[in-house]
Design a protein around this motif. Structure first.
Motif, PDB file in Angstrom:
ATOM      1  N   MET A 278      -8.231  -3.948  -5.022  1.00  0.00           N
ATOM      2  CA  MET A 278      -7.399  -4.633  -6.013  1.00  0.00           C
ATOM      3  C   MET A 278      -6.236  -5.363  -5.341  1.00  0.00           C
ATOM      4  O   MET A 278      -5.942  -6.513  -5.637  1.00  0.00           O
ATOM      5  N   LEU A 279      -5.553  -4.661  -4.432  1.00  0.00           N
ATOM      6  CA  LEU A 279      -4.428  -5.274  -3.725  1.00  0.00           C
ATOM      7  C   LEU A 279      -4.893  -6.412  -2.843  1.00  0.00           C
ATOM      8  O   LEU A 279      -4.194  -7.422  -2.680  1.00  0.00           O
ATOM      9  N   SER A 280      -6.088  -6.241  -2.228  1.00  0.00           N
ATOM     10  CA  SER A 280      -6.592  -7.310  -1.362  1.00  0.00           C
ATOM     11  C   SER A 280      -6.840  -8.586  -2.155  1.00  0.00           C
ATOM     12  O   SER A 280      -6.582  -9.701  -1.681  1.00  0.00           O
ATOM     13  N   VAL A 281      -7.320  -8.432  -3.394  1.00  0.00           N
ATOM     14  CA  VAL A 281      -7.536  -9.601  -4.247  1.00  0.00           C
ATOM     15  C   VAL A 281      -6.199 -10.264  -4.596  1.00  0.00           C
ATOM     16  O   VAL A 281      -6.070 -11.499  -4.589  1.00  0.00           O
ATOM     17  N   ALA A 282      -5.183  -9.425  -4.883  1.00  0.00           N
ATOM     18  CA  ALA A 282      -3.855  -9.958  -5.225  1.00  0.00           C
ATOM     19  C   ALA A 282      -3.262 -10.718  -4.048  1.00  0.00           C
ATOM     20  O   ALA A 282      -2.705 -11.819  -4.209  1.00  0.00           O
ATOM     21  N   PHE A 283      -3.346 -10.154  -2.828  1.00  0.00           N
ATOM     22  CA  PHE A 283      -2.795 -10.838  -1.656  1.00  0.00           C
ATOM     23  C   PHE A 283      -3.566 -12.107  -1.347  1.00  0.00           C
ATOM     24  O   PHE A 283      -2.988 -13.115  -0.912  1.00  0.00           O
ATOM     25  N   ALA A 284      -4.890 -12.076  -1.553  1.00  0.00           N
ATOM     26  CA  ALA A 284      -5.685 -13.277  -1.320  1.00  0.00           C
ATOM     27  C   ALA A 284      -5.279 -14.389  -2.291  1.00  0.00           C
ATOM     28  O   ALA A 284      -5.170 -15.563  -1.913  1.00  0.00           O
ATOM     29  N   THR A 285      -5.063 -14.009  -3.538  1.00  0.00           N
ATOM     30  CA  THR A 285      -4.611 -14.994  -4.537  1.00  0.00           C
ATOM     31  C   THR A 285      -3.236 -15.545  -4.171  1.00  0.00           C
ATOM     32  O   THR A 285      -2.955 -16.738  -4.333  1.00  0.00           O
ATOM     33  N   LEU A 286      -2.356 -14.670  -3.668  1.00  0.00           N
ATOM     34  CA  LEU A 286      -1.012 -15.082  -3.272  1.00  0.00           C
ATOM     35  C   LEU A 286      -1.058 -16.083  -2.126  1.00  0.00           C
ATOM     36  O   LEU A 286      -0.297 -17.062  -2.101  1.00  0.00           O
ATOM     37  N   ARG A 287      -1.980 -15.846  -1.152  1.00  0.00           N
ATOM     38  CA  ARG A 287      -2.070 -16.774  -0.025  1.00  0.00           C
ATOM     39  C   ARG A 287      -2.571 -18.144  -0.471  1.00  0.00           C
ATOM     40  O   ARG A 287      -2.116 -19.171   0.023  1.00  0.00           O
ATOM     41  N   VAL A 288      -3.469 -18.149  -1.436  1.00  0.00           N
ATOM     42  CA  VAL A 288      -4.022 -19.427  -1.894  1.00  0.00           C
ATOM     43  C   VAL A 288      -3.043 -20.160  -2.817  1.00  0.00           C
ATOM     44  O   VAL A 288      -2.910 -21.389  -2.752  1.00  0.00           O
ATOM     45  N   ARG A 289      -2.335 -19.406  -3.669  1.00  0.00           N
ATOM     46  CA  ARG A 289      -1.452 -20.019  -4.667  1.00  0.00           C
ATOM     47  C   ARG A 289       0.015 -19.699  -4.404  1.00  0.00           C
ATOM     48  O   ARG A 289       0.784 -19.417  -5.315  1.00  0.00           O
TER      49      ARG A 289
END
Length: 294
Positions: free
Chosen positions: A1-12
């Protein structure tokens, strides 16, 4: 779950930064607005002030011109003003009944910090009503504005600009919302404060204006209607009250923007004027004694 959040943060990350900045500005706006709204709660309603019962008020027009970086100037009333000349007072008195106002520092022992001394004749201009007792007549007598009837006959300690003294309470008035006054006999008030701070005139307004102009009152204002509120001491205290409530960390960064977009006083050069002449005035500063006179 956190990995998805950080990935979204890096993209956006741009959207994230924009949201954070918007929230920061919103918090800053609220931090500024709340003290301003709180300060206005203690500002007296102009409908009931010192000169609400006087048809015409004559006051010295002493102002300070604050010049911003844009070159625009804004005139602001100085808290301490020169008195009206005897010649002008006599000229206005020829148009009808007048009441001189002599205001000065006077505070009862343990009394309100904003207590002020005045001559008894000026009480009617603000709608004061004697609730009990009688008006002051002797040098050592006074009437307490908004005082308790139990004070009548008592000797109270107070301090004026000439030092401590004792006075006997001869009466009390009903409470008013705009000031805490101690009323002295007119002769006593004139002795403690010889300058005529204002003049309540009961003659025709146009006749009063003509008399002021003929007496050389170029630096004198003749106020009627809602303009009379400008002669009240609370009017000149609204700006210091706002700055006292607003944290420096909030309003200081805004001064460069305000001084460019309007004539608001900020870090700028300013000049002050009075009937006696002109003197320099400094800019806004944290140093004690370095703020403008206004």
């Amino acid at each position: 779950m956190l990995s998805v959040a950080f990935a979204t943060l890096r993209v956006r990350w741009v959207s994230f930064v924009g949201t954070f900045v918007a929230l920061a500005f919103g918090v800053g706006l609220m931090a500024t607005a709340i003290p301003v709204i709180a300060a206005t709660g203690s500002v007296v309603d102009s409908a009931r002030q010192r000169w609400s019962e006087a048809p015409v008020v004559v006051v010295p027009n002493s102002t300070i011109d604050v010049v911003g970086t844009s070159g625009q100037a804004q005139s602001t009333a100085l808290p301490q003003q020169p008195g009206l000349s005897p010649q002008l007072v006599a000229a206005v008195a020829a148009t009808g009944r007048v009441v001189e106002d002599h205001s000065f520092y006077a505070q009862l022992q343990g009394g309100p910090k904003d207590q002020v001394g005045r001559g008894w004749s000026a009480h009617e201009a603000g709608g004061y009503r004697l609730a009990a007792g009688r008006p002051p007549a002797a040098e050592d007598e006074l009437v307490v504005g908004g005082g308790d009837a139990a004070l009548i006959g008592k000797q109270l300690r107070l301090t004026t600009g000439t030092g401590p003294r004792t006075a006997t309470v001869t009466g009390v008035t009903g409470e008013v919302p705009f000031e805490h006054a101690l009323f002295f006999a007119d002769a006593t008030a004139a002795r403690l404060s010889p300058a005529v701070d204002a003049l309540a005139a009961y003659g025709p307004a146009e006749e009063v204006r003509k008399a002021v102009a003929a007496a050389g009152g170029a630096r004198v204002s003749v106020l009627t209607g809602s303009e009379r509120a400008a002669a009240d001491p609370h009017t000149s205290s609204c700006w210091p009250r706002w700055t006292a409530w607003t944290p420096r960390s909030v309003w200081r960064p805004a001064w460069p923007v305000l001084s460019r977009s309007s004539s608001s006083p900020g870090p700028s050069r300013c000049r002050s004027r009075s009937a006696a002449g002109s003197w320099p005035c400094c800019g806004w500063s944290d140093r004690p004694g370095a703020s403008c006179a206004a």
